[in-house]
Write a protein that holds these residues in place. Structure first.
Motif, PDB file in Angstrom:
ATOM      1  N   ALA A  68      50.515  28.161  41.430  1.00 35.67           N
ATOM      2  CA  ALA A  68      50.711  29.588  41.692  1.00 35.67           C
ATOM      3  C   ALA A  68      49.960  30.037  42.935  1.00 35.67           C
ATOM      4  CB  ALA A  68      50.272  30.397  40.471  1.00 35.67           C
ATOM      5  N   ARG A  69      48.738  29.520  43.124  1.00 34.90           N
ATOM      6  CA  ARG A  69      47.984  29.882  44.338  1.00 34.90           C
ATOM      7  C   ARG A  69      48.664  29.353  45.585  1.00 34.90           C
ATOM      8  NH1 ARG A  69      43.477  28.653  41.118  1.00 34.90           N
ATOM      9  NH2 ARG A  69      43.311  26.586  42.075  1.00 34.90           N
ATOM     10  N   ALA A  70      49.254  28.179  45.509  1.00 33.27           N
ATOM     11  CA  ALA A  70      49.979  27.649  46.666  1.00 33.27           C
ATOM     12  C   ALA A  70      51.154  28.538  47.042  1.00 33.27           C
ATOM     13  CB  ALA A  70      50.464  26.221  46.376  1.00 33.27           C
ATOM     14  N   GLY A  71      51.714  29.223  46.043  1.00 32.12           N
ATOM     15  CA  GLY A  71      52.802  30.153  46.328  1.00 32.12           C
ATOM     16  C   GLY A  71      52.349  31.532  46.721  1.00 32.12           C
ATOM     17  N   GLY A  72      51.040  31.753  46.834  1.00 29.47           N
ATOM     18  CA  GLY A  72      50.522  33.038  47.287  1.00 29.47           C
ATOM     19  C   GLY A  72      50.019  33.939  46.194  1.00 29.47           C
ATOM     20  N   ALA A  73      50.043  33.515  44.939  1.00 30.83           N
ATOM     21  CA  ALA A  73      49.569  34.353  43.837  1.00 30.83           C
ATOM     22  C   ALA A  73      48.058  34.276  43.724  1.00 30.83           C
ATOM     23  CB  ALA A  73      50.220  33.919  42.526  1.00 30.83           C
ATOM     24  N   ARG A  74      47.444  35.395  43.335  1.00 27.16           N
ATOM     25  CA  ARG A  74      46.002  35.455  43.125  1.00 27.16           C
ATOM     26  C   ARG A  74      45.720  35.222  41.639  1.00 27.16           C
ATOM     27  NH1 ARG A  74      47.177  40.158  45.518  1.00 27.16           N
ATOM     28  NH2 ARG A  74      46.408  41.331  43.705  1.00 27.16           N
ATOM     29  N   VAL A  75      45.405  33.996  41.290  1.00 28.00           N
ATOM     30  CA  VAL A  75      45.206  33.655  39.890  1.00 28.00           C
ATOM     31  C   VAL A  75      44.348  32.409  39.816  1.00 28.00           C
ATOM     32  CG1 VAL A  75      47.259  32.197  39.729  1.00 28.00           C
ATOM     33  CG2 VAL A  75      46.388  33.330  37.668  1.00 28.00           C
ATOM     34  N   SER A  76      43.631  32.255  38.715  1.00 27.92           N
ATOM     35  CA  SER A  76      42.836  31.066  38.458  1.00 27.92           C
ATOM     36  C   SER A  76      42.939  30.726  36.973  1.00 27.92           C
ATOM     37  CB  SER A  76      41.376  31.285  38.852  1.00 27.92           C
ATOM     38  OG  SER A  76      40.787  32.287  38.042  1.00 27.92           O
ATOM     39  N   LYS A  77      42.410  29.582  36.618  1.00 27.57           N
ATOM     40  CA  LYS A  77      42.446  29.144  35.225  1.00 27.57           C
ATOM     41  C   LYS A  77      41.696  30.118  34.322  1.00 27.57           C
ATOM     42  CE  LYS A  77      40.694  25.373  32.350  1.00 27.57           C
ATOM     43  NZ  LYS A  77      39.981  24.065  32.372  1.00 27.57           N
ATOM     44  N   SER A  78      40.507  30.520  34.721  1.00 27.73           N
ATOM     45  CA  SER A  78      39.732  31.457  33.913  1.00 27.73           C
ATOM     46  C   SER A  78      40.403  32.825  33.832  1.00 27.73           C
ATOM     47  CB  SER A  78      38.321  31.599  34.486  1.00 27.73           C
ATOM     48  OG  SER A  78      38.380  32.051  35.831  1.00 27.73           O
ATOM     49  N   SER A  79      41.093  33.226  34.899  1.00 25.74           N
ATOM     50  CA  SER A  79      41.795  34.512  34.869  1.00 25.74           C
ATOM     51  C   SER A  79      42.914  34.504  33.838  1.00 25.74           C
ATOM     52  CB  SER A  79      42.363  34.827  36.257  1.00 25.74           C
ATOM     53  OG  SER A  79      41.338  34.953  37.208  1.00 25.74           O
ATOM     54  N   LEU A  80      43.643  33.410  33.741  1.00 25.12           N
ATOM     55  CA  LEU A  80      44.725  33.329  32.759  1.00 25.12           C
ATOM     56  C   LEU A  80      44.186  33.453  31.347  1.00 25.12           C
ATOM     57  CD1 LEU A  80      46.857  30.485  34.378  1.00 25.12           C
ATOM     58  CD2 LEU A  80      47.494  32.897  34.170  1.00 25.12           C
ATOM     59  N   TYR A  81      43.094  32.752  31.052  1.00 25.54           N
ATOM     60  CA  TYR A  81      42.505  32.854  29.720  1.00 25.54           C
ATOM     61  C   TYR A  81      42.017  34.274  29.437  1.00 25.54           C
ATOM     62  CZ  TYR A  81      42.602  27.769  29.232  1.00 25.54           C
ATOM     63  OH  TYR A  81      43.004  26.462  29.117  1.00 25.54           O
ATOM     64  N   ALA A  82      41.377  34.891  30.423  1.00 23.26           N
ATOM     65  CA  ALA A  82      40.861  36.250  30.229  1.00 23.26           C
ATOM     66  C   ALA A  82      42.000  37.247  30.045  1.00 23.26           C
ATOM     67  CB  ALA A  82      39.988  36.648  31.420  1.00 23.26           C
ATOM     68  N   TRP A  83      43.078  37.110  30.829  1.00 23.09           N
ATOM     69  CA  TRP A  83      44.215  38.026  30.677  1.00 23.09           C
ATOM     70  C   TRP A  83      44.899  37.831  29.325  1.00 23.09           C
ATOM     71  CZ3 TRP A  83      46.610  36.784  36.128  1.00 23.09           C
ATOM     72  CH2 TRP A  83      45.770  37.329  37.118  1.00 23.09           C
ATOM     73  N   ASP A  84      44.997  36.598  28.877  1.00 23.00           N
ATOM     74  CA  ASP A  84      45.637  36.338  27.591  1.00 23.00           C
ATOM     75  C   ASP A  84      44.840  36.967  26.450  1.00 23.00           C
ATOM     76  OD1 ASP A  84      47.587  34.943  25.862  1.00 23.00           O
ATOM     77  OD2 ASP A  84      45.815  33.787  25.260  1.00 23.00           O
ATOM     78  N   ALA A  85      43.508  36.821  26.499  1.00 23.75           N
ATOM     79  CA  ALA A  85      42.676  37.425  25.457  1.00 23.75           C
ATOM     80  C   ALA A  85      42.740  38.941  25.509  1.00 23.75           C
ATOM     81  CB  ALA A  85      41.236  36.941  25.602  1.00 23.75           C
ATOM     82  N   ALA A  86      42.738  39.511  26.709  1.00 25.33           N
ATOM     83  CA  ALA A  86      42.788  40.969  26.841  1.00 25.33           C
ATOM     84  C   ALA A  86      44.130  41.512  26.382  1.00 25.33           C
ATOM     85  CB  ALA A  86      42.516  41.375  28.291  1.00 25.33           C
ATOM     86  N   TYR A  87      45.215  40.805  26.690  1.00 26.29           N
ATOM     87  CA  TYR A  87      46.530  41.279  26.269  1.00 26.29           C
ATOM     88  C   TYR A  87      46.699  41.156  24.755  1.00 26.29           C
ATOM     89  CZ  TYR A  87      51.577  41.997  26.271  1.00 26.29           C
ATOM     90  OH  TYR A  87      52.835  42.491  26.032  1.00 26.29           O
ATOM     91  N   THR A  88      46.151  40.101  24.200  1.00 26.49           N
ATOM     92  CA  THR A  88      46.223  39.933  22.747  1.00 26.49           C
ATOM     93  C   THR A  88      45.439  41.029  22.034  1.00 26.49           C
ATOM     94  OG1 THR A  88      46.427  37.550  23.037  1.00 26.49           O
ATOM     95  CG2 THR A  88      45.781  38.335  20.863  1.00 26.49           C
ATOM     96  N   ALA A  89      44.290  41.433  22.611  1.00 24.66           N
ATOM     97  CA  ALA A  89      43.440  42.434  21.963  1.00 24.66           C
ATOM     98  C   ALA A  89      43.903  43.854  22.213  1.00 24.66           C
ATOM     99  CB  ALA A  89      41.998  42.258  22.435  1.00 24.66           C
ATOM    100  N   GLN A  90      44.366  44.166  23.429  1.00 23.99           N
ATOM    101  CA  GLN A  90      44.615  45.556  23.809  1.00 23.99           C
ATOM    102  C   GLN A  90      46.027  45.810  24.302  1.00 23.99           C
ATOM    103  OE1 GLN A  90      41.506  47.052  26.423  1.00 23.99           O
ATOM    104  NE2 GLN A  90      40.183  45.345  25.824  1.00 23.99           N
ATOM    105  N   GLY A  91      46.829  44.802  24.371  1.00 30.51           N
ATOM    106  CA  GLY A  91      48.162  45.014  24.887  1.00 30.51           C
ATOM    107  C   GLY A  91      48.143  45.163  26.393  1.00 30.51           C
ATOM    108  N   ILE A  92      49.071  45.959  26.891  1.00 29.77           N
ATOM    109  CA  ILE A  92      49.185  46.131  28.340  1.00 29.77           C
ATOM    110  C   ILE A  92      47.955  46.811  28.925  1.00 29.77           C
ATOM    111  CG2 ILE A  92      50.324  48.374  28.188  1.00 29.77           C
ATOM    112  CD1 ILE A  92      51.076  45.512  30.677  1.00 29.77           C
ATOM    113  N   ASP A  93      47.218  47.584  28.108  1.00 31.52           N
ATOM    114  CA  ASP A  93      45.993  48.210  28.607  1.00 31.52           C
ATOM    115  C   ASP A  93      44.963  47.171  29.041  1.00 31.52           C
ATOM    116  OD1 ASP A  93      47.097  50.624  28.153  1.00 31.52           O
ATOM    117  OD2 ASP A  93      45.934  51.088  26.346  1.00 31.52           O
ATOM    118  N   GLY A  94      44.953  46.037  28.371  1.00 31.37           N
ATOM    119  CA  GLY A  94      43.977  45.009  28.721  1.00 31.37           C
ATOM    120  C   GLY A  94      44.236  44.363  30.062  1.00 31.37           C
TER     121      GLY A  94
END
Length: 698
Positions: A141-167
Motif C-alpha cells: 500500500a505504501r508503494a502505491g502512495g497510501a499512508r499506512v503501516s502495520k501498527s496503524s492497521l491494527y489500531a484502526w481495526d481495534a478503534a473501528y470495532t470499539a467505536q465504529g466509524i467514530d474510531g
C-alpha cells in the motif's frame, strides 16, 4: 474450580465494554486500566480476536456510577460484538459533526481496512501468518502512495470495532494537556533555554535551586506550593518543542535565520567575463611563519570573476582595505577592469578608498579625509550583499574547495573544527615543518593556475568548461578595458586629510616636507592653499601632493635638519647655497607668473596646451563588426588624473635631473600623448607597483 470473575463472565445477561472505550471515558491509558482492573478486582474477561490477539473487556456493572451511563450512551449506536470492517458505518453524531477533511480521512481508513481484510482472506494463511501478511500488505500500500503501516492497521481495526466509524476519525492536535504547571514550565525553560546550552540535568538542577529561592521569597505564592516536577516531565517537554523553538531558545534568532530560513541566491547564468567580480576574506586552516618569524594563521583575500570562475588571491596576516586594493589591482593588470564588484558589508570593503562606503546603512568612522574611491575612479559599480546572507556569495563555496584540496596537504594543517585537528600537528611544529607566507602564496597560486583554472567546472552557467576554457570561449564578446601601470600606481597611494602649505613646506605625520629635487617649484604660488597628500604606507619620506580637484602638484620629501656642532658648518653652508637657488628660482617663477597670468603649475599648463593641439586621448575605438573578437584596449582616466599619474610615475631615484625644465617638458609631452608604456628615459617607471602588490600585504 472456575475463578469468580470467570463465572460471572459466563453469564449470558452481562454486558461487556472494551478497554479502549473505558480508557477514553476516563482519560487515561489502557495500561492504567489494566492495573486498576487487577488492583480493584473489576469483573473482566479476555476475548480472542480474528487477528489472533486478545482484547480486555470490562463488565458494565463493574464501572463506577459516573461512567455507567456514559458507557451505555456510547454503546447504544452499535452492537460492539457484531461490528466488522465490511459492515456499513453506523449512524454517528461525531462523524456527522466532523469536518469534510476529517470525514474523508475516516473513509480512507475504512477503505484500507476493507482491502486489508480482503487481502487476508485471499491469502488464507490463518492467524499464525497474519502479522507477516499484514506487513506485506502495508508495504504494498505504501508503494502505491497510501499512508499506512502495520501498527496503524491494527489500531484502526481495534478503534473501528470499539467505536465504529467514530474510531477512524483523525484526532488532530490530540493528546492530553501538559501536566506541568505554567510557572514550573517557564522557570525550567529559563534555565535550559540560554545560549550557553546547558545539559538537561544541569538545567534541572538550576530549576530546583531557583524554585526553592522563589518559594523562600514568597512562601504563600500558590505557584510554588506543591512539589517540584520530575525530570522526565521536562524531558517530554523538550521533546514536544519544535525545531524552531529549540534553536531560538538555545542559539538565538540569528541561528534561526542561518539554519532554517531560506537564503537568497543570485542567478549567474549568462554572466560574461569581467562583468562581475566577487571578493571576500577567509582564514586558512594552517599555521605559517610571517616575515617576523611569528607563528600565526594566514588570511586569504580572494577575488573571483563570476563569468569564468577565475580566481586571484593575496595571502596576508590580517585582511584590510590595502589587501582588497592590491588583490583588485592584480586582477585589473592581468584581466582588465570589471563592470561590477560584489562584496559584503565588512569594514574593509566599505572603506572610502575602496568602494566609497555605504553611507545610508552604516556610520563611516574612518579618518581618511577627502577620499575618492578606487571604484569611482575606475568606473566600477560597487554592490553590497544583503546582511546576514553569506550564502549568496558564491566565493564562499570556493574557500571550501581550497580547504579540501590544498590546505589539508600542509603538515601544519590545524583543521576547520576541533575534532579534525591532526594529532601529528605538535610533532610537525617541533620538527619545523611550517611554511612561510611566501611558500603559502606560491603553493596556493600554483594550485589555482595549474589545477583549478584547468579543471572543468560544474557550477551554474559554466556548461562543464574550465575557467581558462570559459575565458577563451567568452572573452571575444567583451570589451577588455586595461589600465596603465602608472594609473594604478597613483590610485593605490593612500590619501590623507588636506594639509595647508606654509613657507613652501607642509606638515604631515609630525614632520616637515619640502619640494623634491625633481619638482623643485611645485609649491610656488600655493602658500595658504590646502593640498591632498598621497603616500606609500611603507615609505613616508616621500609624499605626492594634489589639489582638492585632483590637479597634480608634485613630490615633496622629508626636510633635512641641520646638525649641531662643528660638523654642522658644511651642512649650513650647503643649506645657504640652496636658499640662494630657491630665491633665484622664485624670482623667475614670479616673473613668468606675471607675464602669463595663468595657473602657476607650468607642467599642467603645458600639458593642457599640448592636449588642445592633439586629438583626445583615451577615446574608445569604433565598434568592431558583428562576430569579430574584441581586443584589449588601454583606456586612460580623466585628463587631470592622467596628468597626476604621469607626474607621480617619476622614479624616486631621479633626485637631481640634469635639466628640470627638460624633464617637465618631457612630462608634458608624455601626458599629451597618453603613452604610459614607453615614457621618456627621464621618467621611466620602476617596479613600485609589483613590490606593492607582492610585499605590501605583509
Amino acid at each position: 474450580m472456575m475463578a469468580p470473575h470467570a463465572e460471572r463472565a459466563a453469564e449470558s445477561d452481562a454486558a461487556w465494554v472494551p478497554v479502549a472505550l473505558v480508557a477514553e471515558l476516563l482519560g487515561i491509558t489502557r495500561q492504567a486500566i489494566h492495573k486498576r482492573v487487577v488492583k480493584e478486582a473489576w469483573d473482566h474477561r479476555y476475548t480472542t480476536l480474528e487477528s489472533g490477539g486478545r482484547r480486555l473487556e470490562i463488565a458494565l456493572t463493574a464501572l463506577p456510577a459516573d461512567l455507567h451511563a456514559r458507557a451505555i450512551d456510547r454503546l447504544q449506536p452499535r452492537d460492539v460484538d457484531a461490528g466488522s470492517a465490511g459492515d456499513p458505518p453506523a449512524a454517528s453524531s461525531c462523524y456527522d459533526r466532523a469536518s469534510a477533511p476529517e470525514r474523508a480521512e475516516a473513509d480512507r481508513r475504512l477503505l484500507l481496512l476493507d482491502q486489508w481484510r480482503g487481502f487476508l482472506e485471499t491469502e488464507g494463511n490463518g492467524a499464525r501468518r497474519r502479522a507477516a501478511d499484514t506487513a506485506r500488505f502495508a508495504r504494498t500500500a505504501r508503494a502505491g502512495g497510501a499512508r499506512v503501516s502495520k501498527s496503524s492497521l491494527y489500531a484502526w481495526d481495534a478503534a473501528y470495532t470499539a467505536q465504529g466509524i467514530d474510531g477512524l476519525l483523525p484526532r488532530y492536535g490530540g493528546g492530553r494537556p501538559s501536566s506541568l504547571p505554567p510557572a514550573d514550565r517557564a522557570l525550567f525553560l529559563q534555565c535550559w533555554g540560554c545560549e550557553q546550552q546547558p545539559s538537561l540535568a544541569t538545567a534541572y538542577r538550576a530549576y530546583l535551586i531557583l524554585r526553592q529561592r522563589e518559594h523562600a521569597a514568597a512562601p504563600h505564592d500558590p505557584r510554588f506550593q506543591g512539589q517540584a516536577c520530575n525530570l522526565n516531565a521536562f524531558r517530554y517537554l523538550i521533546d514536544s518543542l519544535s525545531a524552531e523553538e529549540r534553536i531560538l531558545l538555545r542559539q538565538g534568532p540569528k541561528a534561526v535565520r542561518a539554519q532554517l530560513l531560506p537564503y537568497i541566491e543570485r542567478d549567474w547564468e549568462g554572466c560574461l567575463p569581467l562583468e562581475w567580480f566577487v571578493m571576500d576574506h577567509s582564514p586558512l586552516d594552517i599555521l605559517a611563519l610571517d616575515e617576523d618569524g611569528r607563528l600565526c594563521r594566514p588570511y586569504l583575500t580572494a577575488l573571483m570573476d563570476m563569468g569564468t570562475r577565475r580566481v586571484s588571491v593575496t595571502v596576508c596576516r590580517q585582511p584590510n582595505q590595502n589587501t582588497v586594493l592590491w588583490t583588485l589591482a592584480k586582477a585589473i593588470l592581468v584581466w582588465g577592469t570589471p563592470g561590477n564588484l560584489y562584496v559584503d558589508n565588512g569594514k574593509d570593503f566599505r572603506a572610502l578608498a575602496v568602494t566609497g562606503g555605504k553611507r545610508k546603512a552604516f556610520r563611516l568612522d574612518l579618518n581618511e579625509g577627502r577620499v575618492t574611491s578606487l571604484c569611482d575612479r575606475l568606473g566600477i559599480q560597487a554592490h553590497f550583499a544583503i546582511n546576514y546572507n553569506a550564502q549568496a556569495k558564491p566565493i564562499e563555496r570556493w574557500f571550501r574547495t581550497l580547504e579540501s584540496q590544498v590546505a589539508v596537504l600542509f603538515e601544519s594543517y590545524v583543521g576547520n573544527r576541533p575534532d579534525r585537528k591532526p594529532e601529528s600537528l605538535k610533532d610537525s611544529l617541533t620538527a619545523g615543518d611550517v611554511p612561510t607566507f611566501g611558500d603559502v602564496e606560491r603553493i596556493v597560486t600554483g594550485w589555482i593556475e595549474g589545477v583549478y583554472h584547468e579543471t572543468p567546472h560544474t557550477g551554474r552557467g559554466m556548461a562543464g568548461l574550465s575557467p581558462n576554457a570559459a575565458w577563451a570561449a567568452r572573452i571575444g564578446g567583451v570589451e577588455v578595458v586595461l589600465r596603465t601601470r602608472d594609473e594604478l600606481r597613483y590610485l593605490l597611494l593612500k590619501d590623507h586629510r588636506p594639509v595647508t602649505v606654509a613657507r613652501y613646506q607642509v606638515r604631515l605625520f609630525g614632520r616637515s616636507y619640502q619640494a623634491a629635487p625633481e619638482t623643485p617649484d611645485c609649491l610656488y604660488g600655493l602658500h595658504g592653499r590646502k593640498l591632498i597628500p598621497r603616500y606609500d604606507p611603507r615609505d613616508i619620506t616621500r609624499v605626492f601632493l594634489t589639489t582638492e580637484d585632483d590637479t597634480a602638484v608634485g613630490w615633496v620629501v622629508e626636510k633635512r635638519l641641520a646638525a649641531i656642532g662643528p660638523a654642522a658648518e658644511s651642512v649650513i653652508a650647503a643649506a645657504k647655497r640652496e636658499q640662494k637657488k630657491v630665491r633665484a628660482a622664485l624670482r623667475t617663477h614670479l616673473a613668468d607668473l606675471a607675464a602669463s597670468r595663468v595657473e602657476p603649475d607650468r607642467v599642467i599648463r603645458k600639458a593642457r596646451e599640448a592636449q588642445e593641439r592633439t586629438p583626445a586621448v583615451g577615446a574608445l575605438p569604433p565598434a568592431p563588426p558583428p562576430g569579430a573578437p574584441r581586443t584589449a584596449t588601454v583606456v586612460a582616466l580623466q585628463p587631470k588624473l592622467r596628468a597626476a599619474a604621469a607626474l607621480a610615475a617619476t622614479p624616486p631615484a631621479a633626485r637631481e635631473p640634469a635639466d628640470p625644465a627638460a624633464t617637465r617638458d618631457a612630462l608634458a609631452e608624455l601626458i599629451a600623448r597618453g603613452d604610459a608604456k614607453t615614457p621618456p628615459a627621464a621618467v621611466q617607471t620602476d617596479d613600485w607597483l609589483d613590490d606593492l602588490i607582492q610585499e605590501g600585504a605583509r
